[in-house]
Design an enzyme around this catalytic site. Structure first.
Site, PDB file in Angstrom:
ATOM      1  N   ASP A 111       0.842  -1.186   0.000  1.00  0.00           N
ATOM      2  CA  ASP A 111       0.000   0.000   0.000  1.00  0.00           C
ATOM      3  C   ASP A 111       0.887   1.250   0.000  1.00  0.00           C
ATOM      4  OD1 ASP A 111      -2.260   1.583   0.192  1.00  0.00           O
ATOM      5  OD2 ASP A 111      -2.641   1.147   2.302  1.00  0.00           O
ATOM      6  N   GLU A 127       2.638   5.092  -4.061  1.00  0.00           N
ATOM      7  CA  GLU A 127       2.561   6.023  -5.209  1.00  0.00           C
ATOM      8  C   GLU A 127       3.878   6.752  -5.518  1.00  0.00           C
ATOM      9  OE1 GLU A 127      -1.047   4.584  -3.995  1.00  0.00           O
ATOM     10  OE2 GLU A 127       0.174   5.881  -2.725  1.00  0.00           O
TER      11      GLU A 127
END
Length: 987
Positions: free
Chosen positions: A569, A572
């Site tokens: 997770d 980005e």
């Protein structure tokens, strides 16, 4: 009086002297300026700190110091002359006299000259300087925006050499590019072993964003019958290219499905990709708009039709794109799920042509980018770095397109069988007792439960590769207890590694420091950010040494807690402060001259500065590759640690990362609208090569409701990735929180578990052939225009139609049944419509499911875990088509070993019905585990007569029944070994 006159004279003389000095100074400056553009009309070409003449001229701009404060010393040369007509050959276009606006109003060219008698306004149809006019040659629907950033004005537009033409139509650009702007072919087209190449030269027009590349090269490569590549690059300077190893065959494919033609008759260069069989032009850049500068690249193309899908990642509100000037930006971003740019970047689209053929196009680029969809129909693609690397996939069916796409980029990984079971998670299990309570509710209501998750709550101080020995005391032992019950444990990992511990305290930090694997600042120091544990460093997953670190940490933690897979997770990469330590330097990487329409129009909001450095390049180029590179290193680490197939799934994705990780749809909201959007995201990611995908069931952000969660659990039973997950601060929403939700969840999951052999076979085909698992209806019925806009129903493969309720207080579905036979999954009754919509009852405890005629689905008796269900009797659902025929297949292996298909350790059987006889054929028998499995029952839909006799392997058989109303034939207690072929007949 005389004294006053004398004072007045002295003041006038003083003022005249000052004026003379000023005019002399201005004259000297003007003499030093190579371009005569008044200061108040200059467009700043170097808005960053550290402007210098060298830096300015490197951007192709004009450097001119000015005594007037606030005026740019570095500015664009907006007085450039685009015409190649010699001064002596000019024909005066404005003999009556006038200024530049008068000239442009006549569609003529204005080029000032110091040579006496040379007309400044003259005709040249090969070029244009735009102007305040509306050219008839460019219709509104084909305008290419010349000022895509906010704040367009007439004056600013004209400085770029573009047209300014207002329109009453919403969203139509008022400032747009002349068709003559772009590049021209220089020299001849040259054959190469792979195809052909050509050199292009830029038309001399005002620069939009500086540093224009004057000479570019286009290379056309004929890869396969269905795939070609068109690469547009700078032949004189190396530029970043995505390190995605797509095979480029050494020789041109001899007879492909396509032709590529160059337009050499228009004022500027363009090319077309044409489907040979129909003549359809599927890519056509003669619409104009080609730009190639250091930090702004653009290409536009007409489309064959407006039936367009793809581009991501966003929460699209419809599957079929709105072509009314909608812009979608792509740049990896940690953001709650909205219609802005989200976690992944997928510059790929699929277009269904007017002939019902389909093709796909990938523009392989990882820089911040956007695409504008216009009603021509056309798209305009813009990016701020790299190259224009275009791959076309000719299909001709939609599923063929995805197969060809994944063939080029890498097939999806094969998930373990247990990962298809139901999964439970939440952020907010503050103690291990909270986990126990949720699991106990699952057991209380007998709900299937294959996977339990540990979100960041299980960690010590939210640090990776640790667990909280106080709040989660006994976690290792509890994981073993779950394992015995058939429930595996999966842990979350975030990339940020806490960096404030002293040496010897936190091994992941110590080993990372030793190997030097962290992302770096522009000055070479480690780039710091802040996430859940506090100050962190970020591993550089493009550095090969990071694989050593990732594997070692994964193996070491496995010795503490036996996890089954890794959930990655925040990759980005996410950052709780903007930039490295809260700021970024003023330079063209952090503040580019053009920023696509990404959220906040900021390159470093909630992430690191773009001038940070990884082994593969600056984050300006590789930011959106962070999740891709992390996925590549996570799967090998998980497999080494577990010794099994394992898996990883990632929030951030990029073309090709599906070979290493699959995906969930991120931090969605708990409401009925988002329930509907989740179907769109699931179908889109199947197109992107992520068949194992799904949203957080019941929603992640906000409190769900009982009815919403019940309906979502029904739909969720048919997401390939089926997981209930929610956020810290929200109410508990595991299905055991409401007795009726628990009942409906259990019953719907029993259907899912019954169909797991079919779903697993679809997953195998996705892995081996690149096929989709969840499909829009148009994938199977591309000639039926009604299916193009349907996004509230979906298919499993070609066979199972799911028509869920997606709105509150709704108890029926207006379902579309394409032109085929469709049978109710529940009783084999024929669907009420064909090539039409029909109302289907859907009370709160029911989800409409239909099986398509012509298909055979393998099944298995359900259980509360795949650990138990895999040992139970199997079966078949046979749905006959209009010709009383059907086909199907079954892939089976041990469900958890690595590369069973590649190594031959699998079983594969096919089933077919012809003339009232069902027969099996074993195509491959490399897995001995099937020896203990048996076919227990067969259900046949669509028999048009009353059955009087059934034989099994030519012997009469009596354990069967037929429904008098629906005609469904049920043959039970068969006990046919899966390891042997069989034949069943009815008459």
């Amino acid at each position: 009086m005389k004294k006053g006159i004398r004072n007045f004279k002295r003041e006038m003389i003083f003022l005249l002297q000052i004026a003379a000095i000023y005019l002399s100074t201005v004259g000297r400056v003007a003499a030093q300026c190579p371009v005569n553009i008044p200061g108040d009309q200059r467009r700043d070409c170097y808005p960053w700190t550290g402007a210098s003449q060298g830096a300015c001229e490197a951007r192709g701009c004009v450097w001119c110091d000015d005594v007037q404060a606030g005026l740019p010393a570095c500015f664009y040369n907006d007085a450039v002359c685009p015409s190649e007509i010699p001064e002596g050959d000019r024909t005066d276009c404005l003999p009556e006299g006038g200024a530049k606006p008068d000239c442009l109003a006549k569609s003529c060219i204005w080029c000032e000259s110091s040579t006496p008698g040379v007309p400044w306004c003259f005709a040249d149809s090969n070029v244009s300087q735009g102007g305040s006019l509306c050219p008839a040659s460019i219709v509104e629907s084909e305008r290419i925006d010349c000022h895509p950033e906010p704040g367009a004005s007439e004056a600013g537009c004209l400085k770029r050499g573009c047209y300014w033409c207002q329109s009453p139509t919403p969203s139509v650009p008022w400032c747009f590019a002349p068709r003559q702007n772009g590049y021209r072919l220089r020299g001849s087209v040259t054959d190469t072993p792979k195809g052909f190449t050509a050199t292009l030269e830029r038309v001399n027009t005002p620069s939009w964003y500086g540093a224009d590349v004057q000479t570019i090269r286009i290379d056309v490569e004929y890869h396969t019958s269905e795939r070609l590549r068109i690469k547009i690059s700078d032949p004189n300077k190396s530029r970043f290219e995505v390190p995605q190893p797509i095979e480029s065959p050494p020789n041109k494919f001899p007879n492909p499905l396509y032709d590529v033609t160059f337009d050499t008759t228009s004022p500027v260069f363009g090319f077309r990709i044409v489907r040979r069989s129909t003549g359809a032009v599927i890519f056509d850049t003669t619409i104009g708009g080609l730009q190639f500068s250091d930090q702004f690249l653009q290409i536009a193309t007409r489309l064959d039709s407006s039936t367009l899908y793809g581009f991501g990642e966003h929460e699209h509100r419809t599957l079929l794109h709105d072509m009314n000037w909608k812009t979608w930006a792509m740049y990896s971003r940690d953001q709650a799920v909205t219609d802005s740019n989200l976690y992944g970047v997928h510059p790929f689209y699929l277009n269904v042509e007017t002939t019902s053929n389909a093709h796909g196009v990938l523009i392989l680029n990882s820089n911040a980018q956007e695409v504008t969809l216009s009603p021509a129909p056309a798209i305009t693609y813009r990016t701020i770095g790299g190259i224009l690397d275009i791959y076309a996939f000719l299909g001709p069916t939609p599923d063929n397109v995805v197969q060809q796409y994944t063939e080029a980029l890498g097939r999806p990984l094969m998930v373990p069988y247990w990962s298809l079971g139901f999964q439970l998670s939440r952020w907010g299990y503050t103690t291990l007792n909270d986990v126990r309570d949720a699991v106990n509710r699952m057991r209380q209501y007998d709900i299937p439960h294959d996977v339990q998750y540990g979100d960041i709550d299980y960690m010590h101080a939210k640090k990776d590769f640790t667990y909280d020995s106080v709040n989660y005391a006994g976690l290792p032992q509890y994981v073993q207890e779950l394992k015995q019950q058939g429930t595996r444990f999966v842990i979350i990992l975030d990339p940020g590694i806490y960096n404030a511990d002293a040496p010897g305290v936190y091994p992941p930090l110590d080993q990372g420091n030793q190997l030097g694997i962290w992302v770096k600042n522009a000055d070479g120091s480690y780039a710091g950010g802040e996430v859940w544990p506090g100050p962190v460093y970020y591993p550089d997953f493009t550095n090969p040494d990071t694989q050593t670190w990732m594997t070692q940490q994964s193996v070491d933690f496995m010795q503490l807690v036996e996890y089954a897979a890794l959930w990655i997770d925040m990759n980005e990469p996410s950052n709780f402060v903007n930039g490295n330590g809260g700021s970024c330097a003023s330079n063209p990487l952090n503040f580019p001259p053009y920023t696509p329409a990404i959220l906040d129009r900021s390159m470093f909001t909630k992430t690191l500065c773009p001038d940070s450095i990884q082994a593969a390049g600056t984050l300006y180029d590789v930011h959106s590759l962070y999740g891709w590179s992390m996925s590549k290193q996570t799967l090998p680490a998980a497999r080494t640690a577990t010794g099994k197939r394992s898996m990883s799934f990632s929030r951030s994705t990029f073309p090709g990362s599906g070979s290493y990780a699959q995906h969930w749809l991120g931090d969605n909201f708990s409401n009925f609208a988002v329930l509907g959007y989740s179907l769109i995201g699931t179908m889109e990611f199947n197109m992107f090569g992520y068949p194992y995908v799904g949203p957080d069931i019941c929603g992640f952000i906000g409190d769900t409701t009982e009815q919403l969660c019940q309906r979502w659990q029904q739909v969720g039973a048919f997401y390939p990735f089926s997981r209930n997950h929610n956020s810290e601060g929200a109410i508990d929403q595991d299905p055991g929180m409401w007795p009726e939700v628990a009942r409906v969840t259990r019953e719907t999951l029993h259907i899912r578990y019954t169909l797991l052999p079919f779903l697993y076979t679809l997953m195998h085909k996705a892995h081996s052939e690149g096929s989709t698992v969840v499909r829009p209806l148009f994938f199977e019925f591309p000639s039926d225009g009604t299916t193009y806009s349907i996004d509230d129903q979906f298919l499993w493969g070609s066979a199972l139609l799911v028509s869920p309720v997606l709105t509150q207080d709704t108890f029926s579905v207006n379902a579309y049944f394409p032109d085929s036979k469709w049978y109710s999954y529940y009783d084999g009754s024929l669907a009420p419509g064909r090539a039409s919509f029909a109302t289907v009852d859907a009370p709160l405890d029911f989800i409409p499911l239909h099986v398509r005629g012509g298909n055979i689905l393998p099944t298995q008796q359900p259980a509360n875990s795949t650990m138990f269900s895999r040992t139970l009797p199997m079966g078949l659902i046979v749905a006959l088509d209009d010709f009383s025929q059907a086909n199907g297949d079954l892939f089976w292996d041990d469900g958890e070993s690595i590369d069973t298909f590649e190594g031959g350790a699998y079983y594969f059987a096919t089933y077919s019905v012809q003339g009232g006889a069902l027969s099996s054929a074993i195509q491959h028998n490399g897995y001995s585990g099937v020896n203990s499995l048996f076919i227990g029952d067969v259900r046949v839909f669509g028999i048009a007569f009353t059955v009087s006799q059934v034989t099994v392997n030519s012997a009469p058989y009596s354990s069967w029944s037929q429904n008098e109303v629906t005609g469904q034939l049920t043959i039970s207690a068969l006990n046919l070994p899966l390891s042997s072929t069989f034949s069943i007949q009815w008459s």
